[in-house]
Scaffold this active site. Sequence first.
Site, PDB file in Angstrom:
ATOM      1  N   GLY A  87       0.812  -1.216   0.000  1.00 27.02           N
ATOM      2  CA  GLY A  87       0.000   0.000   0.000  1.00 27.02           C
ATOM      3  C   GLY A  87       0.843   1.263   0.000  1.00 27.02           C
ATOM      4  O   GLY A  87       0.380   2.318  -0.442  1.00 27.02           O
ATOM      5  N   GLU A  90       2.628  -8.202  -1.657  1.00 25.40           N
ATOM      6  CA  GLU A  90       1.397  -8.820  -1.146  1.00 25.40           C
ATOM      7  C   GLU A  90       1.334 -10.311  -1.432  1.00 25.40           C
ATOM      8  O   GLU A  90       0.740 -11.081  -0.680  1.00 25.40           O
ATOM      9  CB  GLU A  90       0.158  -8.120  -1.736  1.00 25.40           C
ATOM     10  CG  GLU A  90      -0.075  -6.707  -1.222  1.00 25.40           C
ATOM     11  CD  GLU A  90       0.601  -5.633  -2.063  1.00 25.40           C
ATOM     12  OE1 GLU A  90       1.557  -5.957  -2.804  1.00 25.40           O
ATOM     13  OE2 GLU A  90       0.183  -4.463  -1.967  1.00 25.40           O
ATOM     14  N   GLU A 109       1.563   1.841  -3.527  1.00 26.77           N
ATOM     15  CA  GLU A 109       0.297   2.244  -4.165  1.00 26.77           C
ATOM     16  C   GLU A 109      -0.060   3.690  -3.810  1.00 26.77           C
ATOM     17  O   GLU A 109      -0.535   4.445  -4.656  1.00 26.77           O
ATOM     18  CB  GLU A 109      -0.822   1.284  -3.734  1.00 26.77           C
ATOM     19  CG  GLU A 109      -0.618  -0.108  -4.318  1.00 26.77           C
ATOM     20  CD  GLU A 109      -1.539  -1.160  -3.715  1.00 26.77           C
ATOM     21  OE1 GLU A 109      -1.677  -1.179  -2.472  1.00 26.77           O
ATOM     22  OE2 GLU A 109      -2.104  -1.957  -4.469  1.00 26.77           O
TER      23      GLU A 109
HETATM   24  N1  CO8 Z   1       2.230  -3.720   8.836  1.00 25.65           N
HETATM   25  C1  CO8 Z   1       2.391  -3.738  10.169  1.00 25.65           C
HETATM   26  N2  CO8 Z   1       3.602  -3.659  10.760  1.00 25.65           N
HETATM   27  C2  CO8 Z   1       4.684  -3.557   9.971  1.00 25.65           C
HETATM   28  C3  CO8 Z   1       4.582  -3.540   8.574  1.00 25.65           C
HETATM   29  C4  CO8 Z   1       3.283  -3.621   8.004  1.00 25.65           C
HETATM   30  N3  CO8 Z   1       3.062  -3.562   6.676  1.00 25.65           N
HETATM   31  N4  CO8 Z   1       5.827  -3.440   8.061  1.00 25.65           N
HETATM   32  C5  CO8 Z   1       6.663  -3.388   9.090  1.00 25.65           C
HETATM   33  N5  CO8 Z   1       5.981  -3.467  10.258  1.00 25.65           N
HETATM   34  C6  CO8 Z   1       6.516  -3.441  11.609  1.00 25.65           C
HETATM   35  C7  CO8 Z   1       7.168  -4.763  11.985  1.00 25.65           C
HETATM   36  O1  CO8 Z   1       6.184  -5.701  12.394  1.00 25.65           O
HETATM   37  C8  CO8 Z   1       8.085  -4.345  13.082  1.00 25.65           C
HETATM   38  O2  CO8 Z   1       7.355  -4.179  14.260  1.00 25.65           O
HETATM   39  P1  CO8 Z   1       7.952  -4.728  15.677  1.00 25.65           P
HETATM   40  O3  CO8 Z   1       9.203  -3.919  15.874  1.00 25.65           O
HETATM   41  O4  CO8 Z   1       6.872  -4.409  16.646  1.00 25.65           O
HETATM   42  O5  CO8 Z   1       8.222  -6.167  15.471  1.00 25.65           O
HETATM   43  C9  CO8 Z   1       8.541  -2.958  12.645  1.00 25.65           C
HETATM   44  O6  CO8 Z   1       7.577  -2.515  11.701  1.00 25.65           O
HETATM   45  C10 CO8 Z   1       9.889  -2.963  11.967  1.00 25.65           C
HETATM   46  O7  CO8 Z   1       9.846  -3.910  10.926  1.00 25.65           O
HETATM   47  P2  CO8 Z   1      10.972  -5.012  10.722  1.00 25.65           P
HETATM   48  O8  CO8 Z   1      11.556  -5.420  12.023  1.00 25.65           O
HETATM   49  O9  CO8 Z   1      10.404  -6.093   9.877  1.00 25.65           O
HETATM   50  O10 CO8 Z   1      12.069  -4.161   9.928  1.00 25.65           O
HETATM   51  P3  CO8 Z   1      13.106  -4.697   8.867  1.00 25.65           P
HETATM   52  O11 CO8 Z   1      14.004  -3.550   8.570  1.00 25.65           O
HETATM   53  O12 CO8 Z   1      13.728  -5.962   9.332  1.00 25.65           O
HETATM   54  O13 CO8 Z   1      12.250  -5.031   7.559  1.00 25.65           O
HETATM   55  C11 CO8 Z   1      10.579  -4.601   5.870  1.00 25.65           C
HETATM   56  C12 CO8 Z   1      11.601  -4.003   6.869  1.00 25.65           C
HETATM   57  C13 CO8 Z   1      11.319  -5.348   4.781  1.00 25.65           C
HETATM   58  C14 CO8 Z   1       9.836  -3.429   5.263  1.00 25.65           C
HETATM   59  C15 CO8 Z   1       9.625  -5.557   6.605  1.00 25.65           C
HETATM   60  O14 CO8 Z   1       9.135  -4.917   7.746  1.00 25.65           O
HETATM   61  C16 CO8 Z   1       8.466  -6.008   5.794  1.00 25.65           C
HETATM   62  O15 CO8 Z   1       8.611  -6.858   4.938  1.00 25.65           O
HETATM   63  N6  CO8 Z   1       7.275  -5.431   6.056  1.00 25.65           N
HETATM   64  C17 CO8 Z   1       6.045  -5.846   5.397  1.00 25.65           C
HETATM   65  C18 CO8 Z   1       5.977  -5.295   3.987  1.00 25.65           C
HETATM   66  C19 CO8 Z   1       4.715  -5.777   3.330  1.00 25.65           C
HETATM   67  O16 CO8 Z   1       4.475  -6.954   3.176  1.00 25.65           O
HETATM   68  N7  CO8 Z   1       3.874  -4.812   2.885  1.00 25.65           N
HETATM   69  C20 CO8 Z   1       2.594  -5.116   2.243  1.00 25.65           C
HETATM   70  C21 CO8 Z   1       1.490  -5.104   3.244  1.00 25.65           C
HETATM   71  S1  CO8 Z   1      -0.049  -5.586   2.532  1.00 25.65           S
HETATM   72  C22 CO8 Z   1      -0.567  -4.203   1.726  1.00 25.65           C
HETATM   73  O17 CO8 Z   1       0.032  -3.171   1.755  1.00 25.65           O
HETATM   74  C23 CO8 Z   1      -1.866  -4.329   0.967  1.00 25.65           C
HETATM   75  C24 CO8 Z   1      -2.427  -2.987   0.615  1.00 25.65           C
HETATM   76  C25 CO8 Z   1      -3.765  -3.188   0.005  1.00 25.65           C
HETATM   77  C26 CO8 Z   1      -4.579  -1.907   0.006  1.00 25.65           C
HETATM   78  C27 CO8 Z   1      -5.870  -1.917  -0.619  1.00 25.65           C
HETATM   79  C28 CO8 Z   1      -6.806  -3.027  -0.331  1.00 25.65           C
HETATM   80  C29 CO8 Z   1      -8.227  -2.859  -0.877  1.00 25.65           C
END
Ligand code: CO8
Length: 357
Positions: free
Chosen positions: A208, A231, A211
Site C-alpha cells: 500500500g 502482497e 500504491e
Molecule cells: N504492517 C504492520 N507492521 C509492519 C509492517 C506492516 N506492513 N511493516 C513493518 N511493520 C513493523 C514490523 O512488524 C516491526 O514491528 P515490531 O518492531 O513491533 O516487530 C517494525 O515494523 C519494523 O519492521 P521489521 O523489524 O520487519 O524491519 P526490517 O528492517 O527488518 O524489515 C521490511 C523491513 C522489509 C519493510 C519488513 O518490515 C516487511 O517486509 N514489512 C512488510 C511489507 C509488506 O508486506 N507490505 C505489504 C502489506 S499488505 C498491503 O500493503 C496491501 C495494501 C492493500 C490496500 C488496498 C486493499 C483494498
Amino acid sequence: MLVTIRHHLHRRLVAASPAIRGVTAGAGAGAGAGDASFSRHVSSELRTTSWRPVSSTSVEAFSSISSSTSSILSWRAFSSSSSSSSSLRESYNHILVERRFPDESNNNSARGGVGIITLHRPKALNALCDALFDDLIHAVQAFDEDDSIGCIVITGSGKAFAAGADISEMSTREFAHVYKKNMFAQWADITQTSKPIIAAVNGFALGGGCELAMMCDILIAGSNAQFGQPEINLGVIPGAGGTQRLIRAVGKSKAMEMVLTGNRITAQEAMEIGLASKVINSDLLLDEAVKMGFGIADKGGVAVRACKEAVNAAEEMTLSQGLMFERRMFHALFATKDQKEGMSAFLEKRKPNFTDE
Ligand code: CO8
C-alpha cells in the site's frame, strides 16, 4: 505535533477550487465575466462527450449537460469527496503537517506555499493503519481547500515512506467484514484533490505504500528508496492500484514481475522504468520536493488544475477522447485572466502575475 503556520504576504487572491466550482455552475457568487465565459466554453465543449459524476459532487452542471447514459468514463473533475474537511487540525496522531512558504530573503518570490504531510509512525515503518489513513485524507483535503497552498508533498519518516497496509490490523479480518466495509476504498480520496501532490519517497515504499506513492501526481525517489508489491508473500494481491497503476507506469512485464515475485526494486531502477520521475540524494529529498512544489504553486492555479486533470484523464480514456478532452480544456483556459496575463507577460518580457482567475 508539529504544525508550522507562517503568514505569507502573497496569499492567493481567489480560492481556486471555489472559483472552479463557481464557473462550472455558471454563475458562482462573484464570478466575473471571465468566469461566465469559461463556463459557457466548458459547457458547450463537454456536450460533445458523455460524462457523469462518480459521487455526489459539485458537478451537477456537468451531469445535466450530458443526458446520455452511454458514458464509458467516470467524471471525476472538481469532485469533492464525501467527507470534506475544511481546515487543518492542530495535530494528528500519525502524521506531521506543515505549511512551508518560499523564503523571500532567498530571492524566491513564488506566490504559493507547499503543504507537507509526513507519515509518522516510524516504529511500524509507517504501516498504513486505518487511523493513519484517516489523518492523511483529512490533511490532504484541508490543504486542497487552503488558498495559501499551491501544491502538496507527502513524504515518510525514519527508514520508510510506508511499508504497506497494517498487517497486524488486517490479519484476522474476514471476507464478509472487508467486503461490507469496502475496506480501503476511501484511500482513493487521495486522488480526488484538485491540487498536485508530490510523493517524496524515502526508504521502503511497499504494498500500500507503493500504491499510495502511485496515487500521487509526481513521484520523486530518495536514493535510499525501495519499491515493491510484496502482497503475494502474504497470500493476497495488491488492492489499491498495484495491479492497475503499476502496469500503466512500467508496462506489463515489469508490473507482472513485481506483483508475482514480490521482489523490490531500487530508486534508480524505479526511475529507469518510469515509476519515479527522478532520484534525489535522500538527505535533500524533501527540500527538493518542496522546491518543485514552490515552482508549481507559482503557476496559474486554474491551469495547474487543468493540467492535473488532463494528464490523469489520459489513464481512463482512449487517445481520441483524451486529445479531445485536452483540446477543449485548452480552449476553455482562454476564458481565464491567467491566460491573458501569461501571454501578455511573455510579450512584455516580464514575470506573469497570475491571480488564479
Ligand atoms: N504492517 C504492520 N507492521 C509492519 C509492517 C506492516 N506492513 N511493516 C513493518 N511493520 C513493523 C514490523 O512488524 C516491526 O514491528 P515490531 O518492531 O513491533 O516487530 C517494525 O515494523 C519494523 O519492521 P521489521 O523489524 O520487519 O524491519 P526490517 O528492517 O527488518 O524489515 C521490511 C523491513 C522489509 C519493510 C519488513 O518490515 C516487511 O517486509 N514489512 C512488510 C511489507 C509488506 O508486506 N507490505 C505489504 C502489506 S499488505 C498491503 O500493503 C496491501 C495494501 C492493500 C490496500 C488496498 C486493499 C483494498
